[in-house]
Write an enzyme that holds these catalytic residues in place. Structure first.
Site, PDB file in Angstrom:
ATOM      1  N   CYS A 104      81.229  73.871 -17.815  1.00  0.00           N
ATOM      2  CA  CYS A 104      81.601  74.117 -16.418  1.00  0.00           C
ATOM      3  C   CYS A 104      80.498  73.636 -15.482  1.00  0.00           C
ATOM      4  O   CYS A 104      80.753  72.939 -14.497  1.00  0.00           O
ATOM      5  CB  CYS A 104      81.895  75.597 -16.225  1.00  0.00           C
ATOM      6  N   CYS A 105      79.231  74.017 -15.798  1.00  0.00           N
ATOM      7  CA  CYS A 105      78.105  73.560 -14.973  1.00  0.00           C
ATOM      8  C   CYS A 105      77.963  72.042 -15.032  1.00  0.00           C
ATOM      9  O   CYS A 105      77.571  71.408 -14.048  1.00  0.00           O
ATOM     10  CB  CYS A 105      76.801  74.207 -15.436  1.00  0.00           C
ATOM     11  N   CYS A 187      77.242  80.387  -8.042  1.00  0.00           N
ATOM     12  CA  CYS A 187      78.701  80.503  -8.005  1.00  0.00           C
ATOM     13  C   CYS A 187      79.115  81.970  -8.163  1.00  0.00           C
ATOM     14  O   CYS A 187      78.487  82.721  -8.916  1.00  0.00           O
ATOM     15  CB  CYS A 187      79.312  79.711  -9.150  1.00  0.00           C
ATOM     16  N   CYS A 190      79.487  83.667 -11.697  1.00  0.00           N
ATOM     17  CA  CYS A 190      78.306  83.736 -12.561  1.00  0.00           C
ATOM     18  C   CYS A 190      77.110  84.356 -11.858  1.00  0.00           C
ATOM     19  O   CYS A 190      75.956  84.129 -12.243  1.00  0.00           O
ATOM     20  CB  CYS A 190      77.938  82.340 -13.051  1.00  0.00           C
ATOM     21  N   CYS A 213      71.177  75.997 -14.694  1.00  0.00           N
ATOM     22  CA  CYS A 213      72.490  75.340 -14.648  1.00  0.00           C
ATOM     23  C   CYS A 213      72.460  73.937 -15.222  1.00  0.00           C
ATOM     24  O   CYS A 213      73.496  73.281 -15.304  1.00  0.00           O
ATOM     25  CB  CYS A 213      72.987  75.295 -13.214  1.00  0.00           C
TER      26      CYS A 213
HETATM   27  S1  SF4 Z   1      77.522  78.601 -12.320  1.00  0.00           S
HETATM   28 FE1  SF4 Z   1      79.382  79.332 -13.392  1.00  0.00          FE
HETATM   29  S2  SF4 Z   1      81.148  78.788 -12.096  1.00  0.00           S
HETATM   30 FE2  SF4 Z   1      79.332  77.631 -11.356  1.00  0.00          FE
HETATM   31  S3  SF4 Z   1      79.484  75.674 -12.355  1.00  0.00           S
HETATM   32 FE3  SF4 Z   1      78.162  76.935 -13.676  1.00  0.00          FE
HETATM   33  S4  SF4 Z   1      79.520  77.994 -15.159  1.00  0.00           S
HETATM   34 FE4  SF4 Z   1      80.801  77.086 -13.504  1.00  0.00          FE
END
Ligand code: SF4
Length: 217
Positions: A104-105, A187, A190, A213
């Site tokens: 996701c990151c 985010c 998280c 991240c």
């Molecule tokens: S902090 Fe969480 S929601 Fe944001 S990009 Fe990374 S995994 Fe995804």
């Protein structure tokens, strides 16, 4: 790039002087200033050092509404030249953060950052040593061998008190979540508040071994 000499004096220079040095060295159009907008300090430092300098925001699709408010507020107040980097068009809000935070990151932060940095000579970040153990030795300026550019952390030596004083002196708004226990703000899926005295980044990816991240490797 290897011919660039980073003066040791940058380590103790005021953050504004660090950004000015980089702009003189590389040209303002060769700098990428990335701001998370968890506070107003870095964008004020950059916009004061080099009026009109581009400020890059990585819009992950999961920013807090309060962060978006601060972005709008500061863009107006400081007349920011804001560039918003989005994930690739096929990336939509989904549930990936529930199953694979690394992936996701990567698609929401790392890939857009890499696009923003492509072909540039220097990267200015808001990393501070006070952020937590993983950043305790962050230099003010150093070569980023992974990305092949100079990485500048003008606020590296700023304590939490320095940050608060800076906001006060320059009459800058605080992030609305800052006084609600959110010591580090990313985010919304998280990020959680932390207890007083906890590691500031303990509220990021809580319950997961992840602490960064992937931007600051
Ligand atoms: S902090 Fe969480 S929601 Fe944001 S990009 Fe990374 S995994 Fe995804």
């Amino acid at each position: 790039m290897s011919s660039i000499t980073i003066p040791p004096s940058l380590e103790t220079a005021h953050p504004t002087e660090v950004v000015q040095w980089a702009a003189e060295q590389f040209g303002a159009d060769q700098l990428v200033v990335t701001a998370s907008f968890e506070d107003a300090v870095l964008v004020h430092v950059a916009a004061t050092a080099v009026p009109g300098i581009e400020i890059t925001l990585l819009d992950t699709q999961y920013l807090f509404a309060e962060t978006r408010w601060l972005v709008d507020e500061l863009t107006t107040k400081l007349d920011l030249n804001l560039r918003v980097m989005h994930p690739e068009p096929h990336i939509r809000p989904d549930n990936l953060w529930q199953t694979d935070v690394e992936a996701c990151c990567h698609v929401r932060k790392v890939e857009p950052l890499n696009r923003a940095l492509a072909g540039k000579q220097a990267w200015v970040t808001g990393v501070r040593r006070a952020d937590g153990p993983t950043r305790a030795n962050a230099p003010v300026a150093a070569y980023d061998l992974v990305r092949g550019l100079v990485k500048l952390n003008p606020l590296a030596a700023f304590s939490d008190d320095d940050m608060a004083l800076y906001l006060q002196l320059h009459e800058l708004p605080a992030h609305p979540l800052a006084d609600k226990g959110y010591a580090s703000i990313g985010c919304w899926p998280c990020t959680r508040p932390v207890a007083p005295g906890d590691d500031k980044r303990a509220g990021r990816w809580s319950g997961n071994a992840k602490t960064e991240c992937g931007l600051h490797v």
